[in-house]
Design an enzyme around this catalytic site. Sequence first.
Site, mmCIF file in Angstrom:
data_model
loop_
_atom_site.group_PDB
_atom_site.id
_atom_site.type_symbol
_atom_site.label_atom_id
_atom_site.label_comp_id
_atom_site.label_asym_id
_atom_site.label_seq_id
_atom_site.Cartn_x
_atom_site.Cartn_y
_atom_site.Cartn_z
ATOM 1 N N GLU A 1 49.454 -78.403 12.554
ATOM 2 C CA GLU A 1 49.606 -78.071 11.136
ATOM 3 C C GLU A 1 50.999 -78.473 10.682
ATOM 4 O O GLU A 1 51.980 -78.259 11.393
ATOM 5 C CB GLU A 1 49.404 -76.567 10.924
ATOM 6 C CG GLU A 1 49.555 -76.131 9.468
ATOM 7 C CD GLU A 1 49.282 -74.673 9.276
ATOM 8 O OE1 GLU A 1 49.272 -73.934 10.264
ATOM 9 O OE2 GLU A 1 49.042 -74.265 8.123
ATOM 10 N N HIS A 52 41.365 -66.649 6.529
ATOM 11 C CA HIS A 52 42.533 -65.755 6.603
ATOM 12 C C HIS A 52 42.180 -64.311 6.889
ATOM 13 O O HIS A 52 42.624 -63.389 6.183
ATOM 14 C CB HIS A 52 43.344 -65.866 5.314
ATOM 15 C CG HIS A 52 44.818 -65.827 5.564
ATOM 16 N ND1 HIS A 52 45.565 -64.698 5.408
ATOM 17 C CD2 HIS A 52 45.670 -66.774 5.989
ATOM 18 C CE1 HIS A 52 46.831 -64.936 5.689
ATOM 19 N NE2 HIS A 52 46.919 -66.204 6.053
ATOM 20 N N ARG A 54 45.030 -71.394 17.954
ATOM 21 C CA ARG A 54 46.050 -71.680 16.934
ATOM 22 C C ARG A 54 47.441 -71.136 17.269
ATOM 23 O O ARG A 54 48.317 -71.152 16.417
ATOM 24 C CB ARG A 54 45.603 -71.053 15.621
ATOM 25 C CG ARG A 54 44.426 -71.752 14.974
ATOM 26 C CD ARG A 54 44.859 -72.879 14.067
ATOM 27 N NE ARG A 54 45.494 -72.401 12.847
ATOM 28 C CZ ARG A 54 46.542 -72.986 12.272
ATOM 29 N NH1 ARG A 54 47.109 -74.032 12.838
ATOM 30 N NH2 ARG A 54 47.051 -72.498 11.152
ATOM 31 N N ARG A 93 43.665 -79.314 4.754
ATOM 32 C CA ARG A 93 43.079 -77.999 4.544
ATOM 33 C C ARG A 93 42.850 -77.792 3.056
ATOM 34 O O ARG A 93 43.727 -78.136 2.237
ATOM 35 C CB ARG A 93 44.029 -76.908 5.079
ATOM 36 C CG ARG A 93 43.407 -75.536 5.157
ATOM 37 C CD ARG A 93 44.420 -74.469 5.489
ATOM 38 N NE ARG A 93 45.159 -74.045 4.303
ATOM 39 C CZ ARG A 93 45.943 -72.964 4.285
ATOM 40 N NH1 ARG A 93 46.137 -72.258 5.394
ATOM 41 N NH2 ARG A 93 46.564 -72.609 3.166
ATOM 42 N N TYR A 116 44.972 -66.062 -1.475
ATOM 43 C CA TYR A 116 45.731 -66.642 -0.372
ATOM 44 C C TYR A 116 45.632 -68.166 -0.409
ATOM 45 O O TYR A 116 44.558 -68.735 -0.626
ATOM 46 C CB TYR A 116 45.205 -66.165 0.995
ATOM 47 C CG TYR A 116 45.706 -67.105 2.038
ATOM 48 C CD1 TYR A 116 44.894 -68.106 2.571
ATOM 49 C CD2 TYR A 116 47.055 -67.095 2.382
ATOM 50 C CE1 TYR A 116 45.390 -69.038 3.449
ATOM 51 C CE2 TYR A 116 47.560 -68.029 3.256
ATOM 52 C CZ TYR A 116 46.738 -69.000 3.781
ATOM 53 O OH TYR A 116 47.252 -69.940 4.614
ATOM 54 N N GLU A 121 38.913 -71.411 9.825
ATOM 55 C CA GLU A 121 39.982 -70.673 10.511
ATOM 56 C C GLU A 121 39.962 -69.187 10.196
ATOM 57 O O GLU A 121 39.700 -68.776 9.078
ATOM 58 C CB GLU A 121 41.319 -71.260 10.082
ATOM 59 C CG GLU A 121 42.538 -70.605 10.687
ATOM 60 C CD GLU A 121 43.824 -71.270 10.231
ATOM 61 O OE1 GLU A 121 43.772 -72.380 9.698
ATOM 62 O OE2 GLU A 121 44.881 -70.646 10.383
ATOM 63 N N GLU A 167 46.667 -67.798 15.277
ATOM 64 C CA GLU A 167 48.050 -67.911 14.780
ATOM 65 C C GLU A 167 48.793 -66.591 14.837
ATOM 66 O O GLU A 167 50.022 -66.589 14.933
ATOM 67 C CB GLU A 167 48.068 -68.473 13.369
ATOM 68 C CG GLU A 167 47.615 -67.539 12.287
ATOM 69 C CD GLU A 167 47.741 -68.173 10.911
ATOM 70 O OE1 GLU A 167 47.334 -69.335 10.731
ATOM 71 O OE2 GLU A 167 48.249 -67.501 10.006
#
Length: 407
Positions: A344, A217, A288, A151, A163, A241, A267
């Site tokens: 991940e 994000h 995720r 990533r 971030y 993502e 996520e």
Amino acid sequence: MSKHDTIVSADVIVTSPGRNFVTLKITTAEGLVGWGDATLNGRELAVASYLRDHVAPLLIGRDPARIEDTWQYLYRGVYWRRGPVTMTSIGAVDLALWDIKGKATDQPVYQLLGGAVRDRVLTYTHATGWDVPQLLDSLDAQRERGFQAIRAQTGVPGLDIVYGVGSPDAGYEPAGRGAAPVEEVWDTAAYLRHAPGALAAAREHVGPEVKLLHDAHHRLTPNEAARLGRALEDVDLFWLEDVTPAENQEVLRHVRRHTTTPLAIGEVFNTVWECQTLITEQLIDYVRTCVTHAGGISHLRRIAALAEVWQVKLGPHGPSDVSPVALAASLHVGLSTPNFAIQEYMGYEPLVHEVFRHDWSYADGHLHPGDAPGLGVEVDEALAARYPYEPAYLPVARRRDGSMTDW
Ligand code: CS2
Ligand code: MG
């Protein structure tokens, strides 16, 4: 484990060997011990209390073999179902009971899930840099460690904190220690001016074969996400993502109409129901959801099963802020689930590996859960006790006009 074994204790261990982790320890009358990760970054004590005050007392006397019945009991029995605290607590119980079942049958959990469908699990890690040259150096360093999927995140000109960008020589830990969150300034326009060029430079540097990923994000509007996805199509990302907050899953229809860049979301989701539209309308390519925060192995397999019907793959969240117990559980799912694509893996500081002694291992860009009975992780409780909880919060983000946005 005999048919008469019962749960005699459920203890919550909060430890902070460099960062906070919450672990559930379930012990049976016949001396079997199961471990479950219950770490929710920035809200660790909420989960610890939920487990100690509302779940542990209900587990005493239950049959540890009845994993699914316990899951249903804790999910339907709470009435106020779903959400990260509830589902992380249920996830911790689920992991611990699968750990116990593996130990009772002398089998690694993946064997109980149907056995291996692959020899090892592809993994990706993070490369980061305040500027493009630093990012390219970080990509090189990760490739030298054998990673085939990486990533890429960089700083954004004009922003002091961004971030995913930490110091080059230390892992990135988003939660800042202290009594209140750090407040960051975010500027989407500056990010959209910078990201396509930085990621194109990354692709140019690593060549066509390295799998490159990028995490937006949760910060873009659907149209900004569509623009970014289209701008990145020649970068050939493995996935882009969290392009936009996905509480409203329908907005991804707009993004999907305008770009073929693969999308990954999930996520921060905690149940299959939050992924349902994204999956059944094929609005994403990868889901995720994390084994800790989405109700454990039992529920992650439900999400995988729905995703498989719609040709969506799993790419579970696996940051340094879920414990090595969670990574182990995710790898047992990964080894035994056909539509599991990638895991991940940010890695852990050396002390974390001492507190959580694990059988999983990394080699050549892949992970394997190992063949120890259960999940293959044991917690050194004496060492864990030497590192008490320290308040830490994830940052918050404000726009330049001071209004709150998504971190
Ligand atoms: C990130 C995470 O790894 C990722 O994809 O989204 O680093 C996330 O920011 C943290 O896990 C939050 O605690
Ligand atoms: Mg992410």
